[in-house]
Design an enzyme around this catalytic site. Sequence first.
Site, PDB file in Angstrom:
ATOM      1  N   ASP A 183      38.435  25.268 -74.179  1.00 30.71           N
ATOM      2  CA  ASP A 183      38.481  24.343 -75.312  1.00 30.71           C
ATOM      3  C   ASP A 183      39.892  24.315 -75.901  1.00 30.71           C
ATOM      4  O   ASP A 183      40.346  25.317 -76.458  1.00 30.71           O
ATOM      5  CB  ASP A 183      37.471  24.787 -76.375  1.00 30.71           C
ATOM      6  CG  ASP A 183      37.193  23.721 -77.416  1.00 30.71           C
ATOM      7  OD1 ASP A 183      37.973  22.759 -77.512  1.00 30.71           O
ATOM      8  OD2 ASP A 183      36.193  23.847 -78.140  1.00 30.71           O
ATOM      9  N   ASP A 184      40.588  23.202 -75.767  1.00 35.13           N
ATOM     10  CA  ASP A 184      41.938  23.010 -76.305  1.00 35.13           C
ATOM     11  C   ASP A 184      43.006  23.813 -75.567  1.00 35.13           C
ATOM     12  O   ASP A 184      44.078  24.090 -76.120  1.00 35.13           O
ATOM     13  CB  ASP A 184      42.004  23.354 -77.801  1.00 35.13           C
ATOM     14  CG  ASP A 184      41.183  22.417 -78.669  1.00 35.13           C
ATOM     15  OD1 ASP A 184      40.603  21.463 -78.138  1.00 35.13           O
ATOM     16  OD2 ASP A 184      41.131  22.650 -79.893  1.00 35.13           O
TER      17      ASP A 184
ATOM     18  N   CYS B 231      36.805  16.754 -78.263  1.00 33.95           N
ATOM     19  CA  CYS B 231      35.731  17.607 -77.726  1.00 33.95           C
ATOM     20  C   CYS B 231      34.509  16.896 -77.151  1.00 33.95           C
ATOM     21  O   CYS B 231      34.229  16.965 -75.959  1.00 33.95           O
ATOM     22  CB  CYS B 231      35.279  18.578 -78.805  1.00 33.95           C
ATOM     23  SG  CYS B 231      36.599  19.602 -79.481  1.00 33.95           S
TER      24      CYS B 231
ATOM     25  N   ARG C 158      33.393  16.049 -73.137  1.00 33.54           N
ATOM     26  CA  ARG C 158      32.251  16.714 -72.506  1.00 33.54           C
ATOM     27  C   ARG C 158      31.195  15.724 -72.023  1.00 33.54           C
ATOM     28  O   ARG C 158      30.535  15.948 -70.999  1.00 33.54           O
ATOM     29  CB  ARG C 158      31.659  17.736 -73.486  1.00 33.54           C
ATOM     30  CG  ARG C 158      32.599  18.894 -73.737  1.00 33.54           C
ATOM     31  CD  ARG C 158      32.356  19.620 -75.057  1.00 33.54           C
ATOM     32  NE  ARG C 158      33.563  20.335 -75.433  1.00 33.54           N
ATOM     33  CZ  ARG C 158      33.858  21.576 -75.037  1.00 33.54           C
ATOM     34  NH1 ARG C 158      32.987  22.259 -74.311  1.00 33.54           N
ATOM     35  NH2 ARG C 158      34.997  22.139 -75.387  1.00 33.54           N
TER      36      ARG C 158
ATOM     37  N   LYS D 151      29.889  26.413 -75.605  1.00 36.40           N
ATOM     38  CA  LYS D 151      29.971  25.265 -76.511  1.00 36.40           C
ATOM     39  C   LYS D 151      29.406  24.013 -75.838  1.00 36.40           C
ATOM     40  O   LYS D 151      29.935  23.535 -74.849  1.00 36.40           O
ATOM     41  CB  LYS D 151      31.424  25.033 -76.917  1.00 36.40           C
ATOM     42  CG  LYS D 151      31.619  23.816 -77.809  1.00 36.40           C
ATOM     43  CD  LYS D 151      33.082  23.644 -78.161  1.00 36.40           C
ATOM     44  CE  LYS D 151      33.317  22.363 -78.938  1.00 36.40           C
ATOM     45  NZ  LYS D 151      34.737  22.170 -79.308  1.00 36.40           N
TER      46      LYS D 151
ATOM     47  N   HIS E 287      28.229  20.760 -77.720  1.00 35.59           N
ATOM     48  CA  HIS E 287      28.892  19.686 -78.465  1.00 35.59           C
ATOM     49  C   HIS E 287      28.494  18.281 -78.023  1.00 35.59           C
ATOM     50  O   HIS E 287      29.300  17.342 -78.076  1.00 35.59           O
ATOM     51  CB  HIS E 287      30.418  19.846 -78.414  1.00 35.59           C
ATOM     52  CG  HIS E 287      31.052  19.467 -79.730  1.00 35.59           C
ATOM     53  ND1 HIS E 287      32.370  19.709 -80.028  1.00 35.59           N
ATOM     54  CD2 HIS E 287      30.536  18.851 -80.835  1.00 35.59           C
ATOM     55  CE1 HIS E 287      32.646  19.274 -81.243  1.00 35.59           C
ATOM     56  NE2 HIS E 287      31.542  18.752 -81.748  1.00 35.59           N
TER      57      HIS E 287
ATOM     58  N   SER F 232      31.819  22.789 -82.467  1.00 37.59           N
ATOM     59  CA  SER F 232      33.058  23.564 -82.549  1.00 37.59           C
ATOM     60  C   SER F 232      32.935  24.777 -83.470  1.00 37.59           C
ATOM     61  O   SER F 232      32.241  24.729 -84.492  1.00 37.59           O
ATOM     62  CB  SER F 232      34.206  22.682 -83.035  1.00 37.59           C
ATOM     63  OG  SER F 232      34.496  21.681 -82.089  1.00 37.59           O
TER      64      SER F 232
ATOM     65  N   HIS G  93      40.011  27.094 -79.031  1.00 36.23           N
ATOM     66  CA  HIS G  93      39.884  26.270 -80.239  1.00 36.23           C
ATOM     67  C   HIS G  93      40.019  27.178 -81.466  1.00 36.23           C
ATOM     68  O   HIS G  93      39.493  28.286 -81.483  1.00 36.23           O
ATOM     69  CB  HIS G  93      38.508  25.595 -80.219  1.00 36.23           C
ATOM     70  CG  HIS G  93      38.307  24.519 -81.232  1.00 36.23           C
ATOM     71  ND1 HIS G  93      38.241  24.769 -82.585  1.00 36.23           N
ATOM     72  CD2 HIS G  93      38.128  23.175 -81.090  1.00 36.23           C
ATOM     73  CE1 HIS G  93      38.036  23.631 -83.226  1.00 36.23           C
ATOM     74  NE2 HIS G  93      37.971  22.647 -82.351  1.00 36.23           N
TER      75      HIS G  93
ATOM     76  N   ASP H  64      38.955  20.923 -71.868  1.00 35.78           N
ATOM     77  CA  ASP H  64      38.383  19.673 -72.382  1.00 35.78           C
ATOM     78  C   ASP H  64      39.438  18.694 -72.888  1.00 35.78           C
ATOM     79  O   ASP H  64      39.191  17.503 -73.007  1.00 35.78           O
ATOM     80  CB  ASP H  64      37.353  19.957 -73.486  1.00 35.78           C
ATOM     81  CG  ASP H  64      37.957  20.511 -74.761  1.00 35.78           C
ATOM     82  OD1 ASP H  64      39.076  21.069 -74.714  1.00 35.78           O
ATOM     83  OD2 ASP H  64      37.304  20.410 -75.821  1.00 35.78           O
ATOM     84  N   ASN H  65      40.612  19.186 -73.213  1.00 31.97           N
ATOM     85  CA  ASN H  65      41.740  18.337 -73.632  1.00 31.97           C
ATOM     86  C   ASN H  65      42.956  19.239 -73.800  1.00 31.97           C
ATOM     87  O   ASN H  65      42.892  20.446 -73.547  1.00 31.97           O
ATOM     88  CB  ASN H  65      41.441  17.575 -74.939  1.00 31.97           C
ATOM     89  CG  ASN H  65      40.838  18.404 -76.040  1.00 31.97           C
ATOM     90  OD1 ASN H  65      39.689  18.193 -76.433  1.00 31.97           O
ATOM     91  ND2 ASN H  65      41.582  19.364 -76.556  1.00 31.97           N
TER      92      ASN H  65
ATOM     93  N   LYS I 191      46.293  17.402 -78.081  1.00 38.49           N
ATOM     94  CA  LYS I 191      44.938  16.969 -78.437  1.00 38.49           C
ATOM     95  C   LYS I 191      44.951  15.827 -79.457  1.00 38.49           C
ATOM     96  O   LYS I 191      45.766  15.798 -80.384  1.00 38.49           O
ATOM     97  CB  LYS I 191      44.184  18.161 -79.026  1.00 38.49           C
ATOM     98  CG  LYS I 191      42.787  17.838 -79.549  1.00 38.49           C
ATOM     99  CD  LYS I 191      42.112  19.077 -80.078  1.00 38.49           C
ATOM    100  CE  LYS I 191      40.733  18.748 -80.647  1.00 38.49           C
ATOM    101  NZ  LYS I 191      39.979  19.951 -81.024  1.00 38.49           N
TER     102      LYS I 191
END
Length: 334
Positions: free
Chosen positions: A6-7, A46, A50, A99, A101, A124, A187, A239-240, A260
């Site tokens: 994540d991130d 996010c 996904r 996660k 989301h 998140s 994240h 994810d990004n 992001k």
Amino acid sequence: VIIYADDLGYGDLGSFGNKKIKTPNLDRMAKQGVRFTSFYVAQAVCSASRAALMTGKYSNRAGVLGALGPASKNGLTREHMTIAEMLKTRGYATAMIGKWHLGHHPQFLPTQRGFDQYYGLPYSNDMWPKHPTAKFPDLPLIEGIKTIALNPDQSKLTTDYTHRAVDFIKKNKDQPFFLYLAHNMPHVPLFVSERQRGKSAGGLYGDVIEEIDWSVGEILRTLQEQGIDENTLVIFTSDNGPWLSYGNHSGIAGVLREGKGTAWEGGVRVPFVARWPGRIPPDRTQPEPAMTIDILPTLSRLTGAKLPAGKLDGKDITQLLITEKGAKCPHEAY
């Protein structure tokens, strides 16, 4: 196995140029498999990212925009088949850890979308009462569809997720399985176990990335110990790009611009590593563009699962992974 950070930024891994943060397990994955240098997510945020991964569709088509939160009423609807639902048609055991989301109401949770089991946070990790500028309710830790804890100790999440992932692999080693392990880290807010704290030259952020690398190592070790290493495709991506507004609590996009929340390369272009001994030739760099929306149709080809009905945006990238023309997919070999 799909491992989704994540991130995490394009420049956060050793195999993508980072000199401070040590990622030996992910670097080994790259050395033993393939590293995609032009791999993209559908959106640099996010939930949208996904939704695209799970459905093979651009997130707008899948009906999920931005980042869903505790006040959201919607989620990924049954109109859009997930990877897990597709693989269930081929008899796969399925688990989602981490996660999600894609909707926190019961009808949207993973166990209602093709996963046999779920354990993790529904959105998140910053959507909790300790957020410095926004008001959020207690953060639920969910197993199945039941909340089993509120505001859990986040320093234990990466380790906890990893142990559960290892247990799932061991219990399902004798049948086809799909494991989706989506770490909450890196994240913000950043949390790391006491075991890993203060170990990285990259500071707290480096500690967090190195613990994710430890997690990857545990997955790879388990696959080998269970004798299914050569029968398992492992994918790692993010994810990004990095949430740059958090300074030294965020990663880096390397040579790319921005991060992001933007449509610049640093927001939507992410590291991608895939390993499959005996199927994916080792130590290879793949420069051709590919996306998370391509994973579902690729897994359809590799497993013999029928593609979902309706419009898909992704394409089969089996040949970009395996490279050998005419190479047989596992289900074609029997």
